[in-house]
Scaffold this motif. Structure first.
Motif, PDB file in Angstrom:
ATOM      1  N   LEU A 308      -3.171  50.074  24.042  1.00 12.59           N
ATOM      2  CA  LEU A 308      -4.297  50.872  24.522  1.00 12.59           C
ATOM      3  C   LEU A 308      -5.625  50.377  23.943  1.00 12.59           C
ATOM      4  O   LEU A 308      -6.574  50.112  24.681  1.00 12.59           O
ATOM      5  N   GLN A 312      -8.757  48.631  25.751  1.00 17.41           N
ATOM      6  CA  GLN A 312     -10.026  49.350  25.693  1.00 17.41           C
ATOM      7  C   GLN A 312     -11.148  48.445  25.176  1.00 17.41           C
ATOM      8  O   GLN A 312     -12.281  48.489  25.679  1.00 17.41           O
ATOM      9  N   ILE A 315     -12.273  46.348  28.011  1.00 14.95           N
ATOM     10  CA  ILE A 315     -13.012  47.156  28.986  1.00 14.95           C
ATOM     11  C   ILE A 315     -14.432  47.412  28.479  1.00 14.95           C
ATOM     12  O   ILE A 315     -15.407  47.267  29.221  1.00 14.95           O
ATOM     13  N   LEU A 343      -4.601  45.690  34.730  1.00 18.82           N
ATOM     14  CA  LEU A 343      -4.605  47.088  35.163  1.00 18.82           C
ATOM     15  C   LEU A 343      -3.889  47.288  36.498  1.00 18.82           C
ATOM     16  O   LEU A 343      -3.766  48.420  36.977  1.00 18.82           O
ATOM     17  N   LEU A 366     -13.644  50.281  35.959  1.00 18.35           N
ATOM     18  CA  LEU A 366     -13.472  50.222  34.506  1.00 18.35           C
ATOM     19  C   LEU A 366     -13.932  51.496  33.816  1.00 18.35           C
ATOM     20  O   LEU A 366     -13.431  51.858  32.758  1.00 18.35           O
ATOM     21  N   LEU A 370      -8.378  55.894  30.241  1.00 21.10           N
ATOM     22  CA  LEU A 370      -7.315  54.882  30.200  1.00 21.10           C
ATOM     23  C   LEU A 370      -6.078  55.485  29.548  1.00 21.10           C
ATOM     24  O   LEU A 370      -6.172  56.209  28.555  1.00 21.10           O
ATOM     25  N   ARG A 371      -4.911  55.189  30.118  1.00 18.79           N
ATOM     26  CA  ARG A 371      -3.658  55.650  29.494  1.00 18.79           C
ATOM     27  C   ARG A 371      -2.628  54.533  29.521  1.00 18.79           C
ATOM     28  O   ARG A 371      -2.556  53.747  30.475  1.00 18.79           O
ATOM     29  N   CYS A 430      -3.587  58.006  25.289  1.00 14.88           N
ATOM     30  CA  CYS A 430      -4.741  58.107  26.182  1.00 14.88           C
ATOM     31  C   CYS A 430      -6.056  57.856  25.437  1.00 14.88           C
ATOM     32  O   CYS A 430      -6.239  58.336  24.310  1.00 14.88           O
ATOM     33  N   TRP A 479      -7.106  57.806  36.612  1.00 16.10           N
ATOM     34  CA  TRP A 479      -7.203  57.107  35.335  1.00 16.10           C
ATOM     35  C   TRP A 479      -6.771  55.649  35.538  1.00 16.10           C
ATOM     36  O   TRP A 479      -6.029  55.336  36.470  1.00 16.10           O
ATOM     37  N   ASN A 480      -7.201  54.779  34.661  1.00 12.91           N
ATOM     38  CA  ASN A 480      -6.596  53.448  34.600  1.00 12.91           C
ATOM     39  C   ASN A 480      -5.282  53.580  33.855  1.00 12.91           C
ATOM     40  O   ASN A 480      -5.216  54.225  32.799  1.00 12.91           O
ATOM     41  N   THR A 481      -4.236  52.999  34.416  1.00  9.91           N
ATOM     42  CA  THR A 481      -2.880  53.207  33.916  1.00  9.91           C
ATOM     43  C   THR A 481      -2.178  51.880  33.659  1.00  9.91           C
ATOM     44  O   THR A 481      -2.264  50.956  34.474  1.00  9.91           O
TER      45      THR A 481
END
Length: 506
Positions: A308, A312, A315, A343, A366, A370-371, A430, A479-481
């Motif tokens: 994560l 991040q 991003i 992603l 973006l 995010l998760r 998350c 969400w971005n997953t």
């Protein structure tokens, strides 16, 4: 349609008339099935992290913790344990008095292995004037079950899982909630030694949870050299949904009052949104093991969190570049590959976008929560799990879907579902703040078209109930997953009381 008394009820709940109209419209039109492009797999959509790379991600997480960021462990814990004892309730109402099927025989045959055995034995002595072995010898098996489930005994049938004694240790026992305290200290402690844990509970059990924390907090703080901040919230009344009759009109009880029902775990997106945190771990209350089995869980929680914060960081870098306007064509290409490869966001229209439109598109994709979700290999029938789904904007992205969201009458969709190699164990990490440190407003990222209608009854009359988009399904749709394969030993839920007899809970 609504009277003065109805409006008083709505005001008390914080629900407006427009919400009622929208919910009744959902009963009339139903919810569309989601368009799926494929089930996610290790070939497409699920990361498999090699053993030699695990340490890198764990180090990334440890480095992040050293920054004294706010980490919160979020545990949905409001559900009553009644379903866990379904088989024992059936035994109580059965026409026979001794254990007859394999479930009952296993329960009584190994009853002394349960962490709650001593507590149950004590209430049996108090209420029946005999201990468990004596009651079993006399064939009074139902008396034992009554003392376990009913109010005059341990009342386990009405308590939430979090308060039940799950595991035995030398000289002590632990409730499920206590295991989350221990677990949190092992992977969510920052450099200041702080561990933040938030439980969502039902109003009627909140005081019992608070009492348990008061009694046990110091013990775990000393054991793990940490300082706990344990908080609680209840499902908000304004997330309740109106019930409808079979004609899709508001359901009224025998006194003429509107009937509202809890909106399901999707309502907890509001509770999650209230939490001030940089990173949030989400895990169900019953998926815990004793300390002797926690090693794999802790490793993989750190790995998921490392994935994560690594994503991040990238991003944030790209968003800073876009904000400055100082980026090269090569860097834009790099961002596109990041969207597509890391992603798993596909956009068939991307080639048609002009340069300025392309950068705005990248930024829009973006700039969202995010998760990273752990996914376990299927070991039985495929259930809800990871898919590549088509979004309303024409893009394809990773989603966690339940079977009810997929059109099983479509042979192609059914085949995709049945070919699913992994399922969702509810193992999420998350990131809920943007590159400027501002918290996202999570309800903005809910797909309201992913709710669910179920059929219930009240006072002998059928009704329709509306469930909000599930917390890890439609509530996190935008969400971005990222999906990561995690080992099966990290998933040890307690769905029935006999699950506590499995090796991983002993």
């Amino acid at each position: 349609m609504l009277n003065a008394k109805d409006f008083e009820l709505l005001a008390a709940k914080g629900i407006n008339e427009k919400q009622i109209e929208e919910q009744l419209a959902c009963f009339k039109k139903g919810f569309p099935f989601l368009e799926i492009a494929a089930s996610a797999s290790v070939e497409k959509g699920i990361m498999v992290i090699k053993q030699e790379d695990q340490a890198t991600y764990m180090e990334a997480w440890d480095a992040y913790l050293a920054k004294n960021k706010k980490i919160v462990k979020f545990v949905p814990a409001s559900g009553a344990a009644s379903r866990m004892f379904k088989n024992l309730y059936e035994f109580l109402s059965a026409g026979y008095n001794e254990p007859s099927n394999s479930f009952e025989q296993k329960f009584f045959g190994e009853i002394n292995k349960f962490a709650f055995y001593d507590a149950l034995n004590a209430v049996c002595l108090a209420n029946e004037k005999k201990d468990i072995p004596a009651l079993m010898k006399e064939g009074k098996y139902k008396a034992i079950v009554s003392n376990l489930l009913e109010k005059q005994g341990l009342n386990y049938g009405q308590l939430p899982k979090g308060l039940l004694l799950f595991h035995s240790y030398p000289g002590k026992v632990r409730a499920a909630m206590e295991e989350h305290l221990a677990e949190g200290a092992m992977y969510a402690k920052n450099n200041a030694g702080e561990v933040n844990i938030h439980f969502t509970v039902s109003p009627e059990h909140k005081a019992l949870f608070e009492k348990l924390v008061t009694n046990k907090k110091r013990e775990y703080e000393e054991k793990f050299s940490v300082k706990y901040d344990v908080s609680f919230s209840v499902q908000k009344p304004n997330t309740d949904t109106i019930a409808a009759d079979m004609d899709n009109n508001p359901f009224r009880d025998k006194d003429g009052n509107l009937l509202f029902r809890p909106g399901g775990h999707g309502a907890l997106i509001e509770n999650l949104n209230d939490i001030d945190a940089d990173v949030v771990f989400i895990k169900n209350i019953d998926n815990v093991v004793p300390d002797s089995f926690k090693c794999s869980t802790v490793i993989w929680k750190k790995v998921l969190a490392g994935v994560l914060v690594t994503l991040q960081e990238k991003i944030y870098y790209y968003l800073h570049l876009i904000e400055t306007g100082k980026y090269s064509h090569q860097q834009v290409e790099e961002m596109i590959h990041f969207l597509q490869d890391d992603l798993c966001i596909k956009n068939p229209e991307m080639k048609l976008l002009e340069d300025a439109e392309l950068v705005l598109y990248i930024k829009s994709k973006l700039l969202r929560p995010l998760r990273v979700c752990g996914m376990v290999k299927n070991v039985g029938e495929p259930g809800g799990g990871p898919f590549l789904a088509r979004n309303p904007d024409g893009t394809v992205s990773l989603q966690v879907l339940e079977s009810s969201q997929i059109d099983m009458n479509d042979p192609a969709k059914k085949a995709m579902f049945e070919k699913g190699t992994h399922f969702n164990p509810v193992d999420l990490v998350c990131a809920v703040k943007n590159y400027k440190g501002e918290k996202y407003n999570l309800p903005d990222y809910v797909d309201k078209n992913t709710g669910f209608i179920s059929y219930k009854s009240k006072d002998g009359r059928e009704l329709k109930a509306l469930e909000l988009p599930g917390l890890w399904n439609g509530a996190m749709s935008d969400w971005n997953t990222v999906f990561v394969e995690v080992p099966i030993e990290t998933f040890n839920p307690v769905k029935t009381v006999n699950d506590l007899l499995r090796r991983e809970h002993q």
